[in-house]
Design a protein around this motif. Structure first.
Motif, short mmCIF file in Angstrom:
data_model
loop_
_atom_site.label_atom_id
_atom_site.label_comp_id
_atom_site.label_asym_id
_atom_site.label_seq_id
_atom_site.Cartn_x
_atom_site.Cartn_y
_atom_site.Cartn_z
N LEU A 175 18.25 17.49 -5.09
CA LEU A 175 17.68 16.83 -6.26
C LEU A 175 16.31 16.25 -5.93
O LEU A 175 16.06 15.85 -4.79
N ILE A 176 15.46 16.21 -6.92
CA ILE A 176 14.18 15.51 -6.79
C ILE A 176 14.27 14.23 -7.60
O ILE A 176 14.50 14.27 -8.82
N HIS A 177 14.12 13.11 -6.92
CA HIS A 177 14.31 11.81 -7.56
C HIS A 177 13.01 11.31 -8.18
O HIS A 177 12.04 11.01 -7.49
N MET A 178 13.02 11.22 -9.52
CA MET A 178 11.90 10.62 -10.25
C MET A 178 12.44 9.48 -11.13
O MET A 178 11.88 9.16 -12.17
N GLY A 179 13.54 8.91 -10.67
CA GLY A 179 14.18 7.87 -11.46
C GLY A 179 14.06 6.48 -10.86
O GLY A 179 14.01 5.49 -11.58
N ILE A 180 13.98 6.40 -9.55
CA ILE A 180 14.04 5.10 -8.89
C ILE A 180 12.69 4.40 -8.91
O ILE A 180 11.66 5.02 -8.64
N GLY A 181 12.71 3.12 -9.23
CA GLY A 181 11.48 2.34 -9.33
C GLY A 181 11.11 1.65 -8.04
O GLY A 181 11.00 0.43 -7.99
N GLU A 182 10.95 2.42 -6.97
CA GLU A 182 10.47 1.83 -5.73
C GLU A 182 9.57 2.81 -5.00
O GLU A 182 9.73 4.03 -5.11
N PRO A 183 8.60 2.27 -4.24
CA PRO A 183 7.69 3.15 -3.51
C PRO A 183 8.45 4.02 -2.53
O PRO A 183 9.46 3.60 -1.96
N ASP A 184 7.97 5.25 -2.32
CA ASP A 184 8.55 6.09 -1.28
C ASP A 184 7.98 5.72 0.08
O ASP A 184 8.49 6.15 1.11
N PHE A 185 6.93 4.90 0.09
CA PHE A 185 6.40 4.36 1.35
C PHE A 185 7.23 3.15 1.77
O PHE A 185 7.77 2.43 0.92
N THR A 186 7.33 2.91 3.07
CA THR A 186 8.01 1.71 3.55
C THR A 186 6.99 0.79 4.22
O THR A 186 5.81 1.12 4.33
N ALA A 187 7.46 -0.36 4.67
CA ALA A 187 6.56 -1.34 5.25
C ALA A 187 5.80 -0.76 6.45
O ALA A 187 6.39 -0.07 7.29
N PRO A 188 4.49 -1.01 6.53
CA PRO A 188 3.70 -0.53 7.68
C PRO A 188 4.22 -1.09 9.00
O PRO A 188 4.92 -2.12 9.03
N GLN A 189 3.83 -0.44 10.10
CA GLN A 189 4.33 -0.81 11.41
C GLN A 189 4.04 -2.26 11.76
O GLN A 189 4.87 -2.94 12.38
N ALA A 190 2.87 -2.76 11.38
CA ALA A 190 2.51 -4.16 11.71
C ALA A 190 3.50 -5.14 11.10
O ALA A 190 3.82 -6.19 11.69
N VAL A 191 4.01 -4.81 9.90
CA VAL A 191 4.99 -5.68 9.23
C VAL A 191 6.32 -5.62 9.97
O VAL A 191 6.98 -6.65 10.20
N LEU A 192 6.71 -4.42 10.37
CA LEU A 192 7.96 -4.27 11.14
C LEU A 192 7.85 -5.01 12.48
O LEU A 192 8.80 -5.68 12.91
N ASP A 193 6.69 -4.90 13.12
CA ASP A 193 6.49 -5.59 14.41
C ASP A 193 6.56 -7.10 14.24
O ASP A 193 7.13 -7.80 15.09
N ALA A 194 5.98 -7.60 13.15
CA ALA A 194 6.01 -9.06 12.90
C ALA A 194 7.44 -9.53 12.68
O ALA A 194 7.83 -10.62 13.13
N ALA A 195 8.25 -8.72 11.98
CA ALA A 195 9.65 -9.07 11.76
C ALA A 195 10.41 -9.08 13.09
O ALA A 195 11.19 -10.01 13.37
N ALA A 196 10.17 -8.05 13.91
CA ALA A 196 10.85 -7.97 15.21
C ALA A 196 10.48 -9.16 16.10
O ALA A 196 11.33 -9.73 16.78
N LYS A 197 9.20 -9.53 16.08
CA LYS A 197 8.75 -10.66 16.89
C LYS A 197 9.39 -11.96 16.41
O LYS A 197 9.80 -12.81 17.23
N ALA A 198 9.47 -12.14 15.09
CA ALA A 198 10.09 -13.36 14.54
C ALA A 198 11.54 -13.45 14.99
O ALA A 198 12.02 -14.54 15.37
N MET A 199 12.24 -12.31 14.99
CA MET A 199 13.64 -12.32 15.43
C MET A 199 13.74 -12.58 16.94
O MET A 199 14.58 -13.37 17.38
N ALA A 200 12.87 -11.93 17.71
CA ALA A 200 12.90 -12.13 19.16
C ALA A 200 12.58 -13.57 19.53
O ALA A 200 13.14 -14.12 20.49
#
Length: 392
Positions: A34-59
């Protein structure tokens, strides 16, 4: 037990589209692509810098409650964002970080909606907006709006439908499901009319970062009493992180804080620490390139759908939706969407959830999918519509 449930639940409808999603899931379980054109969210996810900041906050163990108003550094970062993007000086003290835009809208409705009072909003609009109002025993007053008004409220509509029961308006610019914005002149007139009548204006700007055809604009530039909602979900690609904000007049900050303390305690501390990385220049450059890609997709999909026979008389100028008139093909958009799903393998959303005015004649298509998938979706829709016409 059922008799003990609150009567307000009768005013809150389930998402009809979830039935469609269940059908889609069942088809995928059977091996269908199926090709999804129904969901209202970006197909992009958070950039690496955001993921790194989350990992650092947890660490680093920065996982405790924050203030109900949000991390001071994040509130300052959002204030700087308003200055850089919109040229607006918004004190950080007026910015409250929330558990997504949904929590921001709940806080606004909790503070402003009186039982039995009406809140005007356009039909079509995001279904949760009317349910947020109903959750506090208010009444959503849907005002039918067509392409000639960009599917938005006009000042004339507001004045015409305002009554003794009306307490305010709830707008979204750009809007879900239509991807259309309210013009600056119209919004200025609406705010003035509402203020003259002693009402409130809430403007949902969660798609404002994804505006393609005009300079960045916020309703905050028009009046300090406007309440503005925003989110890290759409432009910042952080849907599941549940992080947003609300900007309110200084005088009601203590009231919103009191509600936030009681209803939510605070937004996710990990998400807040991660969001600080959103505003770094390198991260903002990523977001701007993704915005350009969304615009490229829009500029492809709208003419392609028109070529297939869908009615799109107003170009969506923001978000990642096309609200298309399908009355050339059907008088039952819900049945049509199910047929498109099962026959063409493309997931689209009928107008049913967005209000009665366009329920039977419009479908919403999201172009938050890869360019290649959009091209394939158009090819599938073309084959489906040709076979349908031949069959009939």
């Amino acid at each position: 037990m059922h008799n003990n449930l609150a009567s307000r639940l009768d005013q809150i409808a389930p998402f009809h589209v979830m039935e469609l999603m269940k059908m889609a899931s069942a088809l995928e379980d059977q091996g269908r692509h199926l090709i999804h054109m129904g969901i209202g969210e970006p197909d992009f996810t958070a950039p690496q810098a955001v993921l790194d900041a989350a990992a650092k906050a947890m660490a680093d163990g920065r996982l405790q409650y924050t203030s109900a108003l949000g991390l001071p550094a994040l509130r300052e970062a959002i204030a700087t964002y308003y200055l850089q993007q919109y040229g607006l000086t918004i004190p950080a003290s007026r910015i409250i970080v929330t558990a997504g835009a949904s929590a921001a809208l709940l806080l606004a409705c909790a503070a402003l909606v009186e039982p039995g009072k009406e809140v005007l909003m356009p039909d079509p609009c995001y279904p949760c907006n009317r349910h947020f109002v109903a959750a506090f025993n208010g009444q959503a007053r849907l005002v039918a709006s067509g392409a000639e008004d960009r599917f938005q409220l006009s000042d004339q509509m507001v004045c015409q439908h305002w009554s003794d029961k009306t307490s305010g308006v709830l707008l979204a610019s750009p809007s879900n499901p239509t991807g259309t914005s309210i013009s600056t002149s119209e919004l200025t007139a609406i705010i003035a009319s509402v203020k003259q009548r002693g009402g409130f204006t809430i403007v949902d700007e969660i798609y404002q970062g994804l505006s393609y055809d005009a300079a960045p604009f916020s309703a905050l530039s028009l009046d300090d009493d406007v309440i503005v909602i925003n989110s890290f979900s759409k432009y910042f690609n952080m849907t599941g992180w549940r992080l947003g904000w609300i900007v309110v007049p200084e005088r009601i900050v203590p009231e919103i804080e009191k509600l936030a303390q009681n209803l939510f305690i605070c937004a996710s501390s990990v998400a807040q620490h991660a969001a600080l990385a959103c505003f770094e220049p390198e991260t903002m450059a990523i977001y701007e390139s993704r915005k350009a890609e969304f615009k490229r997709r829009r500029d492809y999909i709208v003419p392609a759908l028109r070529e297939l026979g869908f009615g799109i008389t107003v170009m969506p100028d923001g978000a990642f939706y096309v609200y298309a008139d399908c009355s050339r093909f059907t008088s039952d958009a819900d049945a049509f969407a199910r047929e498109v799903l099962t026959e063409a393998g493309v997931v689209i959303v009928p107008g049913l959830d967005f209000g009665p005015a366009t329920a039977d004649t419009y479908v919403r298509l999201s172009y938050a999918n890869s360019f290649e998938n959009l091209q394939e979706a158009v090819a599938r829709l073309s084959r489906f519509l040709q076979s349908r016409a031949t069959f009939k």
